[in-house]
Design an enzyme around this catalytic site. Structure first.
Site, PDB file in Angstrom:
ATOM      1  N   GLY A   1      37.714  18.567  19.650  1.00  0.00           N
ATOM      2  CA  GLY A   1      39.076  19.076  19.537  1.00  0.00           C
ATOM      3  C   GLY A   1      39.754  19.106  20.893  1.00  0.00           C
ATOM      4  O   GLY A   1      39.091  19.035  21.937  1.00  0.00           O
TER       5      GLY A   1
ATOM      6  N   CYS B   1      30.991  17.953  21.153  1.00  0.00           N
ATOM      7  CA  CYS B   1      31.979  18.223  22.192  1.00  0.00           C
ATOM      8  C   CYS B   1      32.530  19.648  22.034  1.00  0.00           C
ATOM      9  O   CYS B   1      31.815  20.607  22.275  1.00  0.00           O
ATOM     10  CB  CYS B   1      33.082  17.170  22.164  1.00  0.00           C
ATOM     11  SG  CYS B   1      34.036  17.060  23.695  1.00  0.00           S
ATOM     12  N   TYR B   2      33.775  19.824  21.588  1.00  0.00           N
ATOM     13  CA  TYR B   2      34.310  21.166  21.368  1.00  0.00           C
ATOM     14  C   TYR B   2      33.420  21.947  20.418  1.00  0.00           C
ATOM     15  O   TYR B   2      33.199  23.152  20.600  1.00  0.00           O
ATOM     16  CB  TYR B   2      35.729  21.067  20.804  1.00  0.00           C
ATOM     17  CG  TYR B   2      36.384  22.418  20.534  1.00  0.00           C
ATOM     18  CD1 TYR B   2      37.140  23.055  21.509  1.00  0.00           C
ATOM     19  CD2 TYR B   2      36.236  23.041  19.292  1.00  0.00           C
ATOM     20  CE1 TYR B   2      37.740  24.283  21.265  1.00  0.00           C
ATOM     21  CE2 TYR B   2      36.831  24.266  19.038  1.00  0.00           C
ATOM     22  CZ  TYR B   2      37.577  24.880  20.023  1.00  0.00           C
ATOM     23  OH  TYR B   2      38.167  26.114  19.780  1.00  0.00           O
TER      24      TYR B   2
ATOM     25  N   HIS C   1      30.371  11.890  22.368  1.00  0.00           N
ATOM     26  CA  HIS C   1      30.824  11.517  21.015  1.00  0.00           C
ATOM     27  C   HIS C   1      29.925  10.407  20.469  1.00  0.00           C
ATOM     28  O   HIS C   1      30.160   9.218  20.728  1.00  0.00           O
ATOM     29  CB  HIS C   1      32.282  11.040  21.049  1.00  0.00           C
ATOM     30  CG  HIS C   1      33.258  12.140  21.262  1.00  0.00           C
ATOM     31  ND1 HIS C   1      33.751  12.921  20.241  1.00  0.00           N
ATOM     32  CD2 HIS C   1      33.819  12.613  22.399  1.00  0.00           C
ATOM     33  CE1 HIS C   1      34.585  13.822  20.728  1.00  0.00           C
ATOM     34  NE2 HIS C   1      34.645  13.659  22.040  1.00  0.00           N
TER      35      HIS C   1
ATOM     36  N   GLU D   1      29.797   9.242  17.577  1.00  0.00           N
ATOM     37  CA  GLU D   1      30.430   8.496  16.495  1.00  0.00           C
ATOM     38  C   GLU D   1      31.209   7.276  16.961  1.00  0.00           C
ATOM     39  O   GLU D   1      31.526   6.388  16.151  1.00  0.00           O
ATOM     40  CB  GLU D   1      31.356   9.421  15.692  1.00  0.00           C
ATOM     41  CG  GLU D   1      32.613   9.888  16.419  1.00  0.00           C
ATOM     42  CD  GLU D   1      32.397  11.131  17.266  1.00  0.00           C
ATOM     43  OE1 GLU D   1      33.397  11.760  17.664  1.00  0.00           O
ATOM     44  OE2 GLU D   1      31.238  11.477  17.545  1.00  0.00           O
TER      45      GLU D   1
ATOM     46  N   SER E   1      50.562  -2.979  -6.761  1.00  0.00           N
ATOM     47  CA  SER E   1      51.195  -3.580  -5.588  1.00  0.00           C
ATOM     48  C   SER E   1      50.617  -4.944  -5.245  1.00  0.00           C
ATOM     49  O   SER E   1      51.256  -5.722  -4.535  1.00  0.00           O
ATOM     50  CB  SER E   1      51.040  -2.658  -4.382  1.00  0.00           C
ATOM     51  OG  SER E   1      49.692  -2.621  -3.948  1.00  0.00           O
ATOM     52  N   GLY E   2      49.407  -5.228  -5.700  1.00  0.00           N
ATOM     53  CA  GLY E   2      48.758  -6.474  -5.351  1.00  0.00           C
ATOM     54  C   GLY E   2      47.737  -6.334  -4.246  1.00  0.00           C
ATOM     55  O   GLY E   2      46.993  -7.268  -3.959  1.00  0.00           O
ATOM     56  N   GLY E   3      47.687  -5.161  -3.603  1.00  0.00           N
ATOM     57  CA  GLY E   3      46.706  -4.909  -2.564  1.00  0.00           C
ATOM     58  C   GLY E   3      45.363  -4.530  -3.147  1.00  0.00           C
ATOM     59  O   GLY E   3      45.204  -4.357  -4.356  1.00  0.00           O
TER      60      GLY E   3
ATOM     61  N   ASP F   1      43.688  -1.750  -2.904  1.00  0.00           N
ATOM     62  CA  ASP F   1      43.573  -0.402  -3.469  1.00  0.00           C
ATOM     63  C   ASP F   1      44.023  -0.371  -4.925  1.00  0.00           C
ATOM     64  O   ASP F   1      43.276   0.068  -5.810  1.00  0.00           O
ATOM     65  CB  ASP F   1      44.399   0.596  -2.647  1.00  0.00           C
ATOM     66  CG  ASP F   1      43.973   0.659  -1.200  1.00  0.00           C
ATOM     67  OD1 ASP F   1      42.845   0.230  -0.898  1.00  0.00           O
ATOM     68  OD2 ASP F   1      44.768   1.126  -0.365  1.00  0.00           O
TER      69      ASP F   1
ATOM     70  N   LYS G   1      38.822   2.987   3.408  1.00  0.00           N
ATOM     71  CA  LYS G   1      39.262   1.634   3.075  1.00  0.00           C
ATOM     72  C   LYS G   1      38.103   0.663   2.946  1.00  0.00           C
ATOM     73  O   LYS G   1      38.061  -0.149   2.011  1.00  0.00           O
ATOM     74  CB  LYS G   1      40.225   1.130   4.163  1.00  0.00           C
ATOM     75  CG  LYS G   1      40.929  -0.172   3.820  1.00  0.00           C
ATOM     76  CD  LYS G   1      42.022   0.074   2.803  1.00  0.00           C
ATOM     77  CE  LYS G   1      42.896  -1.145   2.623  1.00  0.00           C
ATOM     78  NZ  LYS G   1      44.055  -0.877   1.757  1.00  0.00           N
TER      79      LYS G   1
END
Length: 542
Positions: free
Chosen positions: A78, A105-106, A192, A194, A246-248, A250, A398
């Site tokens: 943070g 970290c924080y 970090h 990650e 939409s065609g995407g 998702d 995603k």
């Protein structure tokens, strides 16, 4: 998977009865967010181990955490200092839950402070890469090599550890770079793990997830698909669902899941607003009809939308007008095709964390739609058009959606389709959008897509597209003076779209695209290349 977004604690998903019910029956790691830009990234790294993870607010109480029944808890980083007057704090009862905790970290500094240690600002902070000098290679640091590079970002350090804690590793400037209280299963790292810059970071995360928290890799694509279909059937029953396609990837994945679960009680609607890329509406309808056998209601509304663009040059006005017109068309068509009880939306997990696009009906407790997500359809639904929401993808990032799409048979052209903004080409035409300019940009954009596909580099880029400028420049073609539009090429690389870098495209590819544009696209006589990263620029020009 490296989403790096500023997740404000105020916008982090609060603990609700819905999220509680959905996650009680699976192993999980909970990330408590203190406003770190990396909170979502931590969650994604956990998901890479095939273990479910959720990001929740630091305001969550220990009792609420106990109800969630996680196998482990991670405290994020943070921007604050733990000794600041209004620094975010977690419920100190968390330390007594007998659930493994990893502070990052924080999060590590808060653990130290609340358990009786000392955190102070130091003369030599660390920002960027630092070598980790390991003193205890067991537990958390198993298989992390001594001297590994880790990513640091701190001006405070732990100067006195609480009783029972010991140092696992240090760096040149930080004597307490990794700490542990093994009996209580409390761990902390000042770096970090990650981020991609941290060597051995994934090994550390795996140690925490598998060995310390004793999780099993059960969060799989197959398990998600089966669970989603069960949940859709149970939620929808014999009611009808409307999906704006939409065609995407998702909305296409969502359509396939819903159709598998409820069959013809799903109605897909595709509104062609005239701002799609060349051939995309026709291709979308073909794929859904011939490959998926899912009927789609095609709504031709190009003339309506182009009229809304007359005289408009401000990009925000463009978005508002497109959004407003979409609402009008959507409302008219949903009334014509309805009635519907449910609206399906392709909400993803980052949207759940970052936005508040739904309300709860005070009478029924059902979540009801008051807005279609801005990056899908750039407009809000009228408040009197009340649907209950179906959002099967709201647990996914995603990349996880792409995995689901592949597993259920979506073609790669949809699975790996470059992101495309909701307002479409309208915000890639700087200035007023006219039919003539749309045709110019469609043809220019097609050449970009055609060449990177033919040269098999389409998937080397996060996005690759053309932008049409509202100016003209002098040129010479066939010994004649021309006065035509310049086109900007925008090729970027990214892992998440939150940050991006301009792509170092081979000169011969740029040359081929440029030559084709000035020869094949009437109205274009100059091609330039955008070498701006994000930040300071944005991916789109508007």
């Amino acid at each position: 998977m490296t989403i790096q977004t500023q997740a404000s604690p105020q916008n982090t998903e609060s603990l609700s009865s819905e999220s509680l019910a959905n996650t009680l029956d699976r192993q999980k790691i909970i990330i408590i967010d203190f406003g770190s830009q990396y909170s979502e990234l931590i969650a994604r790294r956990i998901r890479e181990t095939q273990v479910y993870s959720e990001v929740i607010s630091y305001r969550t109480t220990a009792e609420q955490l106990r109800q969630l029944n996680p196998q482990g808890i991670i405290l994020s980083g943070g921007p604050n200092s733990v000794y600041d007057e209004h620094a975010p704090q977690c419920d100190p009862e968390i330390w007594n839950l007998k659930i493994p905790v990893l502070g990052v970290c924080y999060g590590m500094q808060l653990m130290v402070k609340q358990l009786g240690g000392t955190v102070e600002q130091v003369k030599l902070g660390e920002y960027g890469k630092a070598n980790l000098l390991i003193e205890d290679p067991t537990d958390l640091l198993t298989n992390v090599e001594d001297g590994s590079t880790m990513w640091m970002s701190h001006g405070d350090s732990c100067t006195k550890l609480p009783a029972g804690f010991s140092v696992l590793a240090r760096t040149q400037n930080t004597p307490c770079a990794a700490i542990s209280h093994p009996e209580r299963k409390l761990f902390g790292v000042q770096f970090h793990p990650e981020v991609v810059h941290s060597e051995g970071g994934i090994a550390l995360i795996r140690n925490f997830v598998y060995h310390i928290c004793q999780c099993e890799p059960t969060w799989t694509t197959e398990a998600f698909v089966e669970e989603s279909i069960r949940e859709i059937k149970a939620r929808v029953g014999d009611k009808r669902v409307l999906l704006a396609l939409s065609g995407g990837v998702d909305s296409s994945t969502l359509a396939f899941l819903l159709h598998r679960a409820i069959g013809d009680r799903l109605t897909c609607m595709f509104i062609d607003q005239g701002f799609m890329r060349k051939g995309e509406p026709e291709r979308l309808m073909q794929i859904f009809k011939e490959q998926f056998h899912i009927p789609v209601e095609y709504v031709q509304a190009r003339d309506r939308f182009i009229r809304q663009m007359e005289g408009v040059t401000d990009p925000e006005v463009k978005r508002r007008r497109i959004g407003h017109e979409f609402i009008q068309v959507f409302e008219e068509e949903s009334q014509r095709l309805g009635p519907f009880d449910y609206l399906a939306q392709g909400t993803l997990y980052p949207d759940v964390i970052e936005s508040a696009d739904t309300n709860v009906d005070p009478k029924t407790g059902e979540r009801v739609a008051v807005k279609i997500k801005s990056h899908h359809n750039v407009g809000g639904l009228p408040k009197n058009l009340r649907f209950k929401l179906v959002e099967p993808l709201r647990k996914l990032f995603k990349d996880e959606v792409r995995n689901v799409a592949r597993s259920i048979g979506l073609p790669e052209e949809i699975v790996r389709r470059h992101p495309f903004p909701g307002p479409g080409l309208a915000i890639r035409i700087i200035g007023e959008v006219t039919a003539e300019r749309l045709n110019i940009l469609r043809d220019a954009d097609y050449i970009v897509r055609d060449e990177i596909s033919r040269q098999e580099v389409y998937h080397d880029f996060w996005q690759a597209f053309a932008v049409l400028l509202p100016i003209r420049s002098v040129g010479v073609m066939g010994d004649k003076r021309t006065y035509a539009h310049p086109v900007v090429l925008r090729f970027i690389t990214s892992e998440d779209g939150m940050t991006a870098d301009w792509a170092r495209v081979p000169y011969d590819l740029l040359e081929t695209i440029s030559n084709r544009m000035v020869n094949e696209v009437k109205g274009v006589n100059r091609v330039v290349y955008d070498i701006t990263s994000k930040p300071p620029g944005t991916i789109e020009w508007e």
